[in-house]
Design an enzyme around this catalytic site. Sequence first.
Site, PDB file in Angstrom:
ATOM      1  N   LEU A  43     -18.444  26.911   3.687  1.00  0.00           N
ATOM      2  CA  LEU A  43     -17.056  27.062   4.137  1.00  0.00           C
ATOM      3  C   LEU A  43     -16.077  26.418   3.163  1.00  0.00           C
ATOM      4  O   LEU A  43     -14.952  26.057   3.532  1.00  0.00           O
ATOM      5  CB  LEU A  43     -16.897  26.464   5.541  1.00  0.00           C
ATOM      6  CG  LEU A  43     -17.637  27.213   6.649  1.00  0.00           C
ATOM      7  CD1 LEU A  43     -17.525  26.482   7.966  1.00  0.00           C
ATOM      8  CD2 LEU A  43     -17.131  28.640   6.782  1.00  0.00           C
ATOM      9  N   GLY A  44     -16.506  26.263   1.904  1.00  0.00           N
ATOM     10  CA  GLY A  44     -15.607  25.726   0.891  1.00  0.00           C
ATOM     11  C   GLY A  44     -15.084  24.349   1.246  1.00  0.00           C
ATOM     12  O   GLY A  44     -13.893  24.082   1.124  1.00  0.00           O
ATOM     13  N   TYR A  99     -26.393   9.829   1.237  1.00  0.00           N
ATOM     14  CA  TYR A  99     -25.298   9.966   2.185  1.00  0.00           C
ATOM     15  C   TYR A  99     -25.170   8.658   2.959  1.00  0.00           C
ATOM     16  O   TYR A  99     -25.980   8.334   3.811  1.00  0.00           O
ATOM     17  CB  TYR A  99     -25.540  11.115   3.165  1.00  0.00           C
ATOM     18  CG  TYR A  99     -25.676  12.475   2.535  1.00  0.00           C
ATOM     19  CD1 TYR A  99     -25.163  12.743   1.271  1.00  0.00           C
ATOM     20  CD2 TYR A  99     -26.322  13.507   3.201  1.00  0.00           C
ATOM     21  CE1 TYR A  99     -25.304  14.007   0.698  1.00  0.00           C
ATOM     22  CE2 TYR A  99     -26.452  14.770   2.641  1.00  0.00           C
ATOM     23  CZ  TYR A  99     -25.947  15.010   1.387  1.00  0.00           C
ATOM     24  OH  TYR A  99     -26.094  16.254   0.835  1.00  0.00           O
TER      25      TYR A  99
END
Length: 330
Positions: free
Chosen positions: A207-208, A57
């Site tokens: 949460l998609g 990240y």
Amino acid sequence: MQQRQLGPNGPTVSALGLGCMGMSDFYSTAQDEKEAIATLHRALELGVTLLDTADMYGPHTNERLIGKAIKGKRQQVFLATKFGILRDPADPDARGVSSRPEYIRRSVEGSLQRLGVEVIDLYYQHRVDPEVPIEEVVGTMADLIGEGKIRYIGLSEASVATLERAHKVHPITALQTEYSLWTRDAEQGVLAACERLGIGFVPYSPLGRGFLTGAIQRPEDLDADDFRRSNPRFQGENFARNLELVAKVTELAKQKGVAPSQLALAWVLAQGEHIVPIPGTKRRRYLEENIAAVELTLSQAELAAIEAVFPLQAAAGARYGAESMTYING
């Protein structure tokens, strides 16, 4: 904050963790470090213990951010990071994997240094490397436990067969895989395998990727450099079809007097006591909204109503592009 255990013999953590990726990467290059650190500190104040990052990240910048935020607060944190996805600075979209033992050892030393800690609580193989037997990977990670560099071993996006092979070498504490109302692949064997083997299940993107919050109504709602703009589920007809599904979830949430995000998280939490979701956010107000979902109870009738409007495999489009999908369910 309620607590959950990652497997019957695993560590106890907050029922909801915090995914930290978006604080540094992928959703926008415009970052607000001050708000990100305030969000991390607020999470700890509210009883969140599980913080999730990875060396890729940024790359590396998210681990440094987490290290800065938890300085002096290490005892409040169950810290998870990952190794194994390669990024090419010359080509931000390029990906590869490596789990060679020498690479794992270099990776853990880098993560320890960036995080500013002496030991990582949960160390994940970020993606399965088809070139390195999982037995060799887990054996190397077990050696890191013996050396006091990590405490627990995790895998990410691994198949049932890989999970079973790995667990024979050394107990696997957690499997991290995408899971939400619109990504339910794990129900086709992985969730059951985790429960059978006593492995905690840690859903990322519960949460998609923000879609299930109802806040994304047009592709233009995403920043120009947001990777979701190139994600198949956020494209053309897929976007429109998925928006229809979210509208139905939003209506059910309205009937219950809660936010769509809270309903979606409560649904994930209701799927098993060994499940610890890690929704990501970089803002305190969304963090607090997400945490409130832990106290939300869904009746069997409400779960059935959610299932009726958002059944298995209802979402349109693949969850990643073709190249990234080759490393899924490895």
